[in-house]
Motif scaffolding. Sequence first.
Motif, PDB file in Angstrom:
ATOM      1  N   TYR A 164       0.825  -1.209   0.000  1.00  0.00           N
ATOM      2  CA  TYR A 164       0.000   0.000   0.000  1.00  0.00           C
ATOM      3  C   TYR A 164       0.859   1.260   0.000  1.00  0.00           C
ATOM      4  N   ARG A 193      -6.017   4.406  -1.375  1.00  0.00           N
ATOM      5  CA  ARG A 193      -7.326   4.000  -0.864  1.00  0.00           C
ATOM      6  C   ARG A 193      -8.446   4.620  -1.697  1.00  0.00           C
ATOM      7  N   GLU A 253     -16.498  -5.336   2.823  1.00  0.00           N
ATOM      8  CA  GLU A 253     -16.236  -6.638   3.446  1.00  0.00           C
ATOM      9  C   GLU A 253     -15.222  -7.459   2.657  1.00  0.00           C
ATOM     10  N   PRO A 275      -9.879  -6.669   0.774  1.00  0.00           N
ATOM     11  CA  PRO A 275      -8.586  -7.342   0.561  1.00  0.00           C
ATOM     12  C   PRO A 275      -8.628  -8.369  -0.577  1.00  0.00           C
ATOM     13  N   MET A 282      -4.704  -3.623  -0.595  1.00  0.00           N
ATOM     14  CA  MET A 282      -5.561  -3.274   0.542  1.00  0.00           C
ATOM     15  C   MET A 282      -5.626  -4.484   1.480  1.00  0.00           C
ATOM     16  N   THR A 283      -5.348  -4.284   2.749  1.00  0.00           N
ATOM     17  CA  THR A 283      -5.232  -5.407   3.685  1.00  0.00           C
ATOM     18  C   THR A 283      -6.348  -5.462   4.723  1.00  0.00           C
ATOM     19  N   ASP A 284      -7.136  -4.401   4.861  1.00  0.00           N
ATOM     20  CA  ASP A 284      -8.186  -4.364   5.875  1.00  0.00           C
ATOM     21  C   ASP A 284      -9.563  -4.251   5.228  1.00  0.00           C
ATOM     22  N   THR A 285     -10.561  -4.770   5.937  1.00  0.00           N
ATOM     23  CA  THR A 285     -11.934  -4.575   5.501  1.00  0.00           C
ATOM     24  C   THR A 285     -12.394  -3.175   5.912  1.00  0.00           C
ATOM     25  N   TYR A 286     -13.434  -2.676   5.243  1.00  0.00           N
ATOM     26  CA  TYR A 286     -13.963  -1.345   5.522  1.00  0.00           C
ATOM     27  C   TYR A 286     -15.457  -1.427   5.812  1.00  0.00           C
ATOM     28  N   THR A 287     -15.946  -0.510   6.607  1.00  0.00           N
ATOM     29  CA  THR A 287     -17.385  -0.380   6.792  1.00  0.00           C
ATOM     30  C   THR A 287     -17.973   0.312   5.572  1.00  0.00           C
TER      31      THR A 287
END
Length: 204
Positions: A43, A59, A83, A86, A92-97
């Motif tokens: 990233y 992002r 969800e 990634p 991108m390594t994290d999930t997002y709301t």
Amino acid sequence: MSEDDATPDAEQAESDGGSDPTPGVPDDVQKYDRFKKMDGAEYERVNEFLRDRTYITAREWAIARLCADFRTETGVEMTKIGENLPELVPFMTDTYTPQAVNQARSAFEDKVTKAGATFLYGAMSDFFTADELDDLMYEATEVAKFLLEVEGVELSVEEELDAEDRISGVMQDVREASDELRRSESTCPNCGHEMSGDAGHADD
């Protein structure tokens, strides 16, 4: 396990490429193939590249692209994007709301709008010569084409030349319109005050 012990499911998996579908991941997410050229990219490296050449972050770039691709008749599938982030984008390594996805998309749109206004002001204000504007547009176009190629868009030589011709034509129109604007009355977009090219001069 011997070949005789292989199950029909295993044989089917081998015929499909040797991998089973990822449990819990929607089919359209598994088939999504943009950003595949960036497998293994970090990233921070992607973000640094974009920061040096654009106003957007990695992002914002990724999520804006996903919002365009996962748009339905009822809106953008923000929950699915967040969800499965990634799975969709290698760096991108994290999930997002859903709220975070919407925030990133909104930030992208705001930056594009402000960058567009900044560029057009520079183009219309007579700060640059026609040749200097052509050079600016060439550099900007090269960055844009690179980002499209990274996303998986294959541009032919003919398509690239056609895009460059259309951009050049638009810039010619901008220069001509700005010349007319500076020589004629215009209205301030904020207060509605009428401004004239002869403002500040006494009437003859």
